[in-house]
Design a protein around this motif. Structure first.
Motif, mmCIF file in Angstrom:
data_model
loop_
_atom_site.group_PDB
_atom_site.id
_atom_site.type_symbol
_atom_site.label_atom_id
_atom_site.label_comp_id
_atom_site.label_asym_id
_atom_site.label_seq_id
_atom_site.Cartn_x
_atom_site.Cartn_y
_atom_site.Cartn_z
ATOM 1 N N THR A 165 0.939 -1.259 -0.028
ATOM 2 C CA THR A 165 -0.123 -0.060 0.041
ATOM 3 C C THR A 165 0.880 1.220 -0.031
ATOM 4 N N LEU A 166 0.251 2.167 -0.671
ATOM 5 C CA LEU A 166 1.185 3.453 -0.747
ATOM 6 C C LEU A 166 0.819 4.397 0.269
ATOM 7 N N GLY A 167 1.621 5.508 0.511
ATOM 8 C CA GLY A 167 1.280 6.545 1.467
ATOM 9 C C GLY A 167 2.623 6.545 2.495
ATOM 10 N N ASP A 168 2.322 6.831 3.712
ATOM 11 C CA ASP A 168 3.197 6.766 4.983
ATOM 12 C C ASP A 168 3.399 5.527 5.233
ATOM 13 N N SER A 169 3.777 4.501 4.754
ATOM 14 C CA SER A 169 3.029 3.085 4.908
ATOM 15 C C SER A 169 4.512 1.868 4.919
ATOM 16 N N PHE A 170 5.712 2.919 4.830
ATOM 17 C CA PHE A 170 6.926 1.700 4.548
ATOM 18 C C PHE A 170 8.031 1.813 5.509
ATOM 19 N N MET A 171 8.405 0.622 5.757
ATOM 20 C CA MET A 171 9.610 0.566 6.840
ATOM 21 C C MET A 171 10.842 0.144 6.035
ATOM 22 N N ASN A 172 12.172 0.729 6.200
ATOM 23 C CA ASN A 172 13.363 0.115 5.826
ATOM 24 C C ASN A 172 13.637 -1.220 6.413
ATOM 25 N N VAL A 173 14.221 -2.144 5.944
ATOM 26 C CA VAL A 173 14.987 -3.354 6.344
ATOM 27 C C VAL A 173 15.860 -3.035 7.382
ATOM 28 N N ARG A 174 16.675 -1.724 7.396
ATOM 29 C CA ARG A 174 17.735 -1.397 8.363
ATOM 30 C C ARG A 174 17.192 -1.146 9.573
ATOM 31 N N ASP A 175 15.854 -0.586 9.620
ATOM 32 C CA ASP A 175 14.863 -0.673 10.806
ATOM 33 C C ASP A 175 14.248 -1.745 11.358
ATOM 34 N N ILE A 176 14.402 -2.993 10.804
ATOM 35 C CA ILE A 176 13.868 -4.051 11.190
ATOM 36 C C ILE A 176 15.023 -5.196 11.531
ATOM 37 N N ASP A 177 15.060 -5.734 12.738
ATOM 38 C CA ASP A 177 16.022 -6.667 13.490
ATOM 39 C C ASP A 177 15.875 -7.822 12.668
ATOM 40 N N TYR A 178 14.777 -8.441 12.560
ATOM 41 C CA TYR A 178 14.858 -9.847 12.275
ATOM 42 C C TYR A 178 13.666 -9.996 11.165
ATOM 43 N N LEU A 179 13.969 -10.603 10.065
ATOM 44 C CA LEU A 179 13.097 -11.026 9.090
ATOM 45 C C LEU A 179 12.765 -12.346 8.993
ATOM 46 N N VAL A 180 11.296 -12.721 9.235
ATOM 47 C CA VAL A 180 10.929 -14.112 9.248
ATOM 48 C C VAL A 180 10.172 -14.250 8.120
ATOM 49 N N PRO A 181 10.539 -15.017 7.190
ATOM 50 C CA PRO A 181 9.940 -15.145 5.761
ATOM 51 C C PRO A 181 8.816 -16.388 6.082
#
Length: 628
Positions: A165-181
């Motif tokens: 979704t567009l808008g103020d709705s994004f986070m960069n991976v650098r601000d996420i500590d752990y990614l769980v696919p």
């Protein structure tokens, strides 16, 4: 970017759910994403590792479906703290196994960022990162963005099914500590069926929505009913500024009812913070530039909301007292839901030019056993919308406009939209509390004072140009407007209407205007509605008929403000009364006219409907019988 590409690029952050959950320490506060955006894979894994947890607080706005961490067996490991009590949390809160924090939705992000409620871990759900490393929060931006930005550790379930979704709705991976696919279907929300009562409430809401209005809709059966009625109302170029929405919005967009082209803020955009609905809805918002998802601190900011012209806020209630206090989060002492965004949007709409703040509810609860409109709120019930903020209340029996009204006016307006079987009980309670006059007449109507079949409008030549006059049933809360009509009449008009030179209007005489059952006896008023020059609705004419049951003939009387006489208002009003009477099987109208009332005598002759006339010397009056 393919899954293989991003998992390789960010391999240092990629973990299984099991390993990610092990990063959570005992005694920490865990923030959980909202609604259909809850990371369920992580939630399930958290419950699976309950034996490694102790005294962990789980904070969230709204959750759906299975929430195993709220089960009684995990009381020593987890304690939920909800800002809005959903169905799956209600039992835990009632039993004292979970907490409820009452707070306005717009204030929650500040709670996180100020450190008043520090967040140790945020568990969220996002779309896969793009080539720039940005993940979309998808259908759940709301307080999820601020919760994640305030957390010491962010664990994100990366779900390929999460729409971008567009808008103020994004986070960069650098601000996420752990990614769980982990890809799984997003939870879907299905609103309750729209029954006849809810549809009627929706129709009253739709009546208030003008072209180019901006709406707060929400989710559930009521918004669906409003949308259904808007499809048939003919309004166009509506905009949307709402904390949440569901599938009911899609047909309005596809049929051109919602275009957002006339919005005064974010023109051409649907502004929202989260969505709950079907897979069709999630596909619809995916990468769709019509939609902008923004955080709650922006979407729910009353000052931002108020920048939308004709903002219409639509919310619900559990109980309303006769002074206009609205309870929306509890049933007595038992907490049921939450404050949510109700006050944010009520206050925002009140700041909006031509805005309307609407509270909706069914008139009764417990299968019709109790009234939701009450003399005083139940013991323990909390006030969400104050009597100073309240604007319009709607039930299936009509609407009560309360803002700026006296307690007496509010009481009469609210009783008029209560269920008929409770109206006079409420009136007696109001008399006991001295809210209304002791001689206030009982409510005779057993139906609605807002029946659309009795409503119509016509344009006439007014004193200063064309005017649109609306004709509707009179209501008990029209008392002051009828009084204003009386004092605008000439002495001659007063004498001919009341057959005595009245200097003032006694309360008993005033009440006779609306003391009809609106079934066999009908009373109609001619109304000029507010516009740029008219600050309030004004009654310029009134007409009624009273049925003689033995003859099936009805005595009628008309009253039109002097400056509007001779312009066709009286003729239209009489014809309208005749149409109603004829539909009810009335055979004829009878009028009693003073012999010196030549304008009325000429008026009756011009109708061409007189079938009998005679002069009663004893009563000094003409008697006219008119064919319908």
């Amino acid at each position: 970017m393919t899954k293989q590409d991003w998992t390789e690029k960010y391999s240092k952050k990629v973990l299984t759910a099991r390993k990610a959950i092990r990063k959570i320490r005992r005694g920490t506060r865990i923030f959980l994403g909202t609604g259909c955006g809850v990371p369920y894979h992580l939630v399930q894994e958290l419950a699976n590792h309950a034996d490694q947890m102790a005294d962990n607080e789980i904070v969230h706005l709204l959750t759906l479906g299975d929430t195993p961490s709220a089960d009684p067996q995990f009381q020593t490991q987890f304690r939920h703290n909800s800002f809005f009590i959903s169905e799956n949390m209600r039992e835990a809160v009632t039993e004292g196994r979970a907490d409820y924090t009452p707070i306005m939705l717009s204030d929650i992000p500040r709670l996180f960022r100020s450190g008043k409620m520090p967040v140790d871990v945020a568990m969220i759900q996002v779309s896969p990162p793009d080539e720039h490393g940005y993940c979309s929060l998808g259908i759940s931006v709301d307080i999820t963005k601020s919760g994640a930005e305030s957390a010491d550790i962010v664990i994100a379930q990366v779900n390929e099914r999460m729409p971008i979704t567009l808008g103020d709705s994004f986070m960069n991976v650098r601000d996420i500590d752990y990614l769980v696919p982990f890809t799984e279907p997003l939870r879907e929300f299905q609103a309750a069926e729209v029954d006849e009562t809810i549809d009627l409430i929706g129709s009253y809401v739709a009546r208030l929505i003008e072209n180019e209005s901006t709406l707060e809709l929400g989710i559930g059966a009521l918004p669906q009913a409003v949308c259904n009625n808007l499809m048939e109302s003919g309004v166009r170029d509506l905009g949307i500024h709402t904390e949440m929405f569901s599938d009911s919005l899609i047909p309005l967009i596809e049929e051109g009812v919602v275009t957002c082209k006339k919005k005064t803020l974010h023109r051409g955009k649907v502004i929202a913070s989260f969505a709950m609905g079907s897979e069709k809805l999630y596909d619809y918002v995916h990468d769709n530039p019509l939609f902008e998802f923004r955080p709650s601190e922006y979407v729910n900011d009353p000052y931002i909301i108020g920048e939308n012209n004709k903002m219409v806020a639509i919310n619900s209630a559990l109980e309303v007292d006769l002074t206009g206090q609205v309870c929306a989060d509890s049933i007595g002492h038992k907490f049921y839901s939450g404050i949510g965004g109700q006050v944010d949007f009520i206050r925002g709409a009140s700041r909006s030019p031509d805005g309307k703040a609407i509270i909706c509810m069914q008139s009764t609860a417990m299968n019709g056993k109790i009234s939701r409109i009450v003399p005083r709120l139940s013991e323990g019930a909390g006030v969400v919308t104050t009597r100073g903020d309240v604007d319009i209340i709607i039930t299936e029996f009509g609407l009560a406009s309360l803002h700026g009204k006296t307690i007496r006016e509010r009481v009469l307006s609210l009783i008029a939209i209560a269920h008929p079987k409770f109206r006079n009980e409420l009136l007696e309670a109001a008399k006991a509390m001295k809210y209304v006059h002791e001689d206030q007449v009982p409510f005779l109507s057993q139906g609605t004072y807002f029946a659309s079949e009795y409503e119509t409008q016509e344009t006439f030549k007014g004193p200063d140009g064309p005017i649109t006059v609306h004709f509707r049933l009179i209501r008990p809360d029209d008392t002051d407007r009828i009084k204003e009509l009386f004092y605008d009449l000439s002495e001659e008009s007063i004498f001919f209407r009341f057959l005595t030179p009245l200097r003032s209007l006694r309360r008993q005489t005033l009440q006779e205007f609306y003391n009809v059952d609106q079934d066999r006896d009908i009373s109609i008023v001619a109304v000029i509605k507010p516009d740029e020059e008219e600050e309030a609705e004004r009654i310029i004419g009134a007409g009624r008929y009273l049925l003689n049951r033995s003859t099936n003939e009805a005595e009628f009387a008309l009253l039109v403000q002097d400056e509007y006489q001779g312009r066709g208002v009286g003729t239209f009003l009489l014809n309208h009364l005749m149409r109603i009477a004829k539909s009810k099987g009335v055979e004829a109208f009878v009028a009693y006219v003073h012999p010196r009332n030549q304008p009325m005598i000429r008026f009756l002759h011009k109708t061409g409907k007189i079938i009998e006339s005679r002069l009663s010397m004893a009563d000094e009056e003409y008697v006219f019988k008119l064919n319908l």
